[in-house]
Motif scaffolding. Structure first.
Motif, PDB file in Angstrom:
ATOM      1  N   GLN A   1       1.283  -1.648  -0.079  1.00  0.00           N
ATOM      2  CA  GLN A   1       0.357  -0.185  -0.353  1.00  0.00           C
ATOM      3  C   GLN A   1       0.394   1.559   0.060  1.00  0.00           C
ATOM      4  O   GLN A   1       0.023   2.110  -0.588  1.00  0.00           O
ATOM      5  N   THR A   2       2.002   1.783   0.607  1.00  0.00           N
ATOM      6  CA  THR A   2       2.796   2.640   0.734  1.00  0.00           C
ATOM      7  C   THR A   2       3.537   2.575  -0.496  1.00  0.00           C
ATOM      8  O   THR A   2       3.474   3.959  -0.929  1.00  0.00           O
TER       9      THR A   2
ATOM     10  N   GLY B   1       0.632   3.813  -2.674  1.00  0.00           N
ATOM     11  CA  GLY B   1       0.470   4.974  -2.542  1.00  0.00           C
ATOM     12  C   GLY B   1       1.603   6.161  -3.531  1.00  0.00           C
ATOM     13  O   GLY B   1       0.956   7.021  -3.933  1.00  0.00           O
TER      14      GLY B   1
ATOM     15  N   LEU C   1       0.162   8.897  -6.972  1.00  0.00           N
ATOM     16  CA  LEU C   1      -0.073  10.109  -5.453  1.00  0.00           C
ATOM     17  C   LEU C   1       1.080  10.833  -7.089  1.00  0.00           C
ATOM     18  O   LEU C   1       0.635  12.413  -7.164  1.00  0.00           O
TER      19      LEU C   1
ATOM     20  N   GLY D   1       2.737  14.461  -1.114  1.00  0.00           N
ATOM     21  CA  GLY D   1       1.893  14.555  -1.872  1.00  0.00           C
ATOM     22  C   GLY D   1       1.335  15.911  -2.562  1.00  0.00           C
ATOM     23  O   GLY D   1       2.518  16.920  -2.827  1.00  0.00           O
TER      24      GLY D   1
ATOM     25  N   SER E   1      -3.791  15.588  -1.169  1.00  0.00           N
ATOM     26  CA  SER E   1      -3.882  14.011  -1.055  1.00  0.00           C
ATOM     27  C   SER E   1      -2.839  13.900  -0.536  1.00  0.00           C
ATOM     28  O   SER E   1      -1.218  14.889  -1.128  1.00  0.00           O
TER      29      SER E   1
ATOM     30  N   LEU F   1       0.246  11.183   1.525  1.00  0.00           N
ATOM     31  CA  LEU F   1       0.477   9.599   2.046  1.00  0.00           C
ATOM     32  C   LEU F   1       1.654  10.285   3.204  1.00  0.00           C
ATOM     33  O   LEU F   1       2.687  10.751   3.020  1.00  0.00           O
TER      34      LEU F   1
ATOM     35  N   TRP G   1       3.590   7.780   5.989  1.00  0.00           N
ATOM     36  CA  TRP G   1       4.221   6.524   6.243  1.00  0.00           C
ATOM     37  C   TRP G   1       5.472   6.103   6.800  1.00  0.00           C
ATOM     38  O   TRP G   1       6.089   7.209   7.565  1.00  0.00           O
TER      39      TRP G   1
ATOM     40  N   SER H   1      -9.326   9.035   5.039  1.00  0.00           N
ATOM     41  CA  SER H   1      -8.505   7.379   4.232  1.00  0.00           C
ATOM     42  C   SER H   1      -8.944   6.853   3.736  1.00  0.00           C
ATOM     43  O   SER H   1     -10.250   6.224   3.817  1.00  0.00           O
TER      44      SER H   1
ATOM     45  N   TRP I   1      -7.501   3.122   2.091  1.00  0.00           N
ATOM     46  CA  TRP I   1      -7.593   2.148   2.339  1.00  0.00           C
ATOM     47  C   TRP I   1      -8.545   1.573   3.498  1.00  0.00           C
ATOM     48  O   TRP I   1      -8.838   0.737   3.160  1.00  0.00           O
TER      49      TRP I   1
ATOM     50  N   SER J   1       2.090   2.978   6.247  1.00  0.00           N
ATOM     51  CA  SER J   1       1.263   4.183   5.631  1.00  0.00           C
ATOM     52  C   SER J   1       0.242   4.450   6.556  1.00  0.00           C
ATOM     53  O   SER J   1      -0.960   3.876   5.460  1.00  0.00           O
TER      54      SER J   1
ATOM     55  N   LEU K   1      -3.146   7.034   3.740  1.00  0.00           N
ATOM     56  CA  LEU K   1      -3.171   7.420   2.597  1.00  0.00           C
ATOM     57  C   LEU K   1      -4.604   8.554   2.937  1.00  0.00           C
ATOM     58  O   LEU K   1      -5.084   7.928   2.518  1.00  0.00           O
TER      59      LEU K   1
END
Length: 804
Positions: free
Chosen positions: A577-578, A581, A585, A634, A646, A648, A650, A677, A679, A701, A703
């Motif tokens: 996911q990190t 993301g 972005l 972001g 937007s 992120l 982490w 958020s 996710w 992270s 997002l």
């Protein structure tokens, strides 16, 4: 008035004024500059640099004995004005002829409006013999000449390009040679070249950077950016020796041993030193480079699929066709822009005809790819030549060689041994043009060029070319032969050699699906670091290519059952996911490399959809210059219907940790924000720019979308979207609000199904949906409503009309 010439250079605006001065003190914005007795230094906010000297090195005689050229006088010769691509400058030029007959000219330019100076120099051969020009030293200091205020550990010394030797001024790193030994040892391989013996390779205090270096503290607010600028002439090397918080700095224009004939003058690369916040300084540098070196951004980034991480060398006509067929089935839902065939199709490196794994040739596959709506893409390494092809014996002068005539560089990736062609040789240039011409005739319009190796020690066939000029010659001929409409992705690292020729640049290492490794550069952590470091160039010089992301993670048991899956994702869900993301972005290239035709990947398609098209806003590292892991990444989106950010956040630690936003990027948007958020689709309440995450798992992270709280508390506002990873930037075309109506217009961006999240103190009721279906409106939280959208009809005006 002085005007830019066609290549982005400059002409003198007023005539030179001859002056005689022994020393000079100049104020350039916040910089105080002093030149005296062949010494240059400056003071800026929190940085002091004293006592550097200038010189050059030529090689004379048949034995090429090094001779250092040092000024034998310290007289300011002329001053003049000019206009650069970033504004007016005043030039101060010192000229000195030494007793051996060489003239060294050194120019300091001051750009007062930028708090910046530039350095450039030239060498004139006043002898009657040919010599070779090795380097021009624009500034060479003594140990500890550069000092920074405060704690050395608070100052990060970093390249902009992807290089691993990053650290603060309080550190001593392992040496370059130690890093090299460990890297090859970790691959169970023997080092295929001799390790250099110079001190800067064997002493961990030395850090050398090509073309660009930054030194910053306090989240990038204070520091300096140094980099090559002006017309492309030569590579620049910044040699930094860090010792107990102080630093020696040498700024060197590498002239590649070019031939310097009697009476001839050669100019160094110009180098700019900018004082001020990181974002402003790097932005100015890239603007200058775009004007002088060129940029290609009109084609934008691409999204699609490449074969490498899915298939590697197991590539066949059948496996490619299976993936192409799956994209064809989904062309209305997800029309990929490119399907690219990677390494493994060729007969040999240097013989780029398809091998017997493609018995029907390229025509059927190219046709099938085009029928999906995508471009057909091909991987090439045009400078590589496998020894088995015989060219080394037939054309020994085609290959890169050093001053001793020995072959420079070799590679055993494809079985022993591949060597590298000299791109300045006219016959090599014709050979490379023919490679591209043949692939173009096959129907390929997207080219990924890799292994574009040009040695620092090469003595080129054209003795007048520096390494940078050879690199740019190579890419210029690629562009000429591919044509202006073709798409070129350069896997050459962040180098000035590609500026103006490549549409996209692979800005970092291979994004192999492994989080990190002690000595290997090709991991997700290193890909994240490269993505953050180079993000400021995205959309300014080219489209940044972070390499592939993955559409899902696979368990090790799946990998054990299927060898083809063994090359698959070995990341945790948090790590995936990190990385996803970051890629989402960035707003750059978005390429996947999974076996998408397999039923197991049915759920992976949506994770590709949420990336497409690339976000229109381009993310930046919010603490660039001081955070080597770019834990805050972001953009802010400005919209007539409502601004938002937007971002992120982490956790780079190997243990649980919380992370504060700690950025002034939200200040122009407002004072308080709805936090949503992506996710986990959770509403985090209202917070300000001091927001901090809860404890995050290692490498995990959040997002997040930050949406300013509306002045009218009864006005519904969109605060989140799962249709696209940008959370509203790429998929929402417009929003209008009336007394009792909220109308949301969607474009074709993002997934075919998903949710919009609206903050409203009043219940929401669907009035009408056009070109899409609303499966339901549910209360997700106190005053937060989830609108479930499905069956989006791309190519049509999608409208959701809500009443409250």
């Amino acid at each position: 008035m002085k005007a830019l010439n066609r290549s982005g250079g400059y002409r003198d605006r007023i005539s030179e004024r001859r002056v005689i001065k022994l020393s000079i003190d100049i104020k350039s914005g916040s910089m105080s500059v002093k030149v005296a007795s062949n010494q240059f230094g400056f003071d800026s906010d929190k940085i002091s640099f004293k006592g550097s000297v200038r010189e050059a090195t030529v090689l004379i005689g048949k034995r090429e004995k090094p001779l250092k050229i040092k000024p034998e006088e310290n007289i300011l010769h002329t001053t003049s004005n000019r206009v650069t691509p970033v504004g007016e400058a005043v030039d101060y030029t010192w000229r000195s002829e030494n007793s051996a007959g060489f003239t060294l000219t050194w120019t300091l330019s001051c750009l007062d409006h930028l708090s910046a100076v530039t350095l450039r120099a030239s060498v004139t051969n006043g002898t009657d013999e040919n010599v070779r020009l090795r380097e021009i030293v624009l500034a060479r200091s003594s140990s500890g000449a550069l000092r920074c205020e405060g704690d050395p550990a608070a100052w990060l010394l970093s390249p902009i390009s992807h290089e691993g030797r990053v650290g603060h001024l309080g550190q001593t790193l392992s040496s370059v040679n130690e890093d090299t030994i460990q890297m090859w040892k970790s691959m169970n391989s023997v080092i295929p070249f001799k390790l250099p013996t110079e001190e800067r390779y064997n002493d961990g205090r030395w850090r050398s950077y090509k073309d660009f270096v930054t030194l910053y503290t306090e989240a990038g607010e204070y520091g300096t950016t140094m980099g090559a600028a002006g017309e492309p002439a030569a590579d620049v090397r910044f040699d930094c020796k860090v010792n107990n918080g102080k630093m020696r700095l040498d700024i060197i224009s590498e002239m590649s041993d070019v031939l310097l004939e009697p009476g001839e003058t050669r100019h160094s690369q110009e180098v700019v030193i900018l004082a001020g916040p990181y974002d402003e300084a790097v932005g100015t540098l890239f603007k200058w480079l775009g004007a002088t070196h060129g940029s290609r951004t009109h084609q934008g980034p691409r999204y699609g699929w490449c074969s490498w991480y899915d298939l590697r060398w197991d590539i066949t006509e059948e496996t490619i066709a299976a993936t192409v067929s799956e994209f064809h089935k989904r062309r209305d839902q997800l029309p990929a822009q490119v399907i690219q065939i990677d390494n493994g199709f060729e007969r040999k490196i240097g013989d780029w005809r398809c091998n017997n794994k493609f018995p029907n040739g390229w025509a059927p596959l190219v046709r099938e790819i085009r029928e999906t709506g995508a471009e057909a893409g091909i991987w090439l390494a045009p400078l590589g030549m496998h020894s088995s092809l015989g060219y080394l014996g037939d054309h020994p002068d085609w290959f890169q060689r050093n001053a001793k005539g020995e072959l420079e560089m070799e590679d055993n990736t494809w079985g022993a041994t591949t060597y590298w062609l000299d791109p300045t040789h006219p016959e090599v240039q014709s050979f490379i043009r023919e490679i591209v011409r043949e692939e173009r005739q096959e129907g390929f319009t997207y080219y990924k060029t890799d292994y574009n190796t040009i040695s620092d020690r090469c003595r080129f066939y054209d003795p007048k070319m520096t390494r940078l000029q050879a690199y740019r010659t190579f890419y210029q001929l690629l562009r000429e032969e591919m044509g202006e409409e073709a798409y070129l992705v350069a896997c050459s690292g962040f180098t000035r050699g590609i500026f103006g020729f490549a549409d996209a640049c692979r800005i970092g290492p291979d994004s192999i699906d492994e989080w990190s490794s002690a000595h290997l550069p090709c991991t997700i952590l290193q890909a994240i670091r490269a993505t953050g470091k180079t993000a400021a160039a995205n959309g300014i010089l080219f489209a940044n290519d972070p390499d592939v992301t993955y559409t899902m993670i696979r368990s090790q048991s799946e990998a054990d059952r299927n060898p083809r899956e063994a090359a698959g994702c070995r990341l945790t869900l948090d790590e995936w996911q990190t990385w996803h993301g970051f890629v989402g972005l960035l707003g750059g290239m978005q390429i996947i490399s999974d076996p998408m035709e397999k039923p197991a990947y049915a759920n992976g398609w949506r994770n590709f959809e949420i990336l497409t098209p690339p976000a229109p806003e381009l993310a930046l590292s919010l603490h660039a210059g001081t955070d080597m892991n770019h834990q805050r990444f972001g953009f802010t989106a400005k919209r007539a219907w409502g601004d938002f950010a937007s971002i992120l956040l982490w956790n780079a630690e190997d243990k649980e940790a919380s992370l504060a936003l700690n950025s002034n990027r939200l200040d122009p948007l407002g004072k308080s924000f709805h936090i949503w958020s992506f996710w986990d689709e959770k509403y985090g309440g209202i917070a300000d720019s001091s927001f901090a995450t809860p404890l995050l798992q290692p490498h995990a992270s959040l997002l997040l979308r930050f949406t300013p709280v509306a002045e009218n508390p009864e006005q519904p506002i969109v605060i989140g979207s799962t249709l696209h990873i940008s959370m509203g930037a790429a998929e929402i075309a417009n929003i209008t609000t009336a007394e009792h109506d909220l109308v949301i217009h969607l474009n074709d961006g993002g997934a075919s199904d998903g949710k919009l999240f609206v903050y409203s103190t009043k219940p929401l009721v669907l009035h009408q949906a056009e070109a899409c279906a609303v499966a339901g409106i549910e209360k997700a939280n106190e005053a937060v409503w989830s609108i479930q959208i499905a069956e989006r009809q791309k190519g049509k005006n999608q409208v959701i009309h809500i009443r409250f």
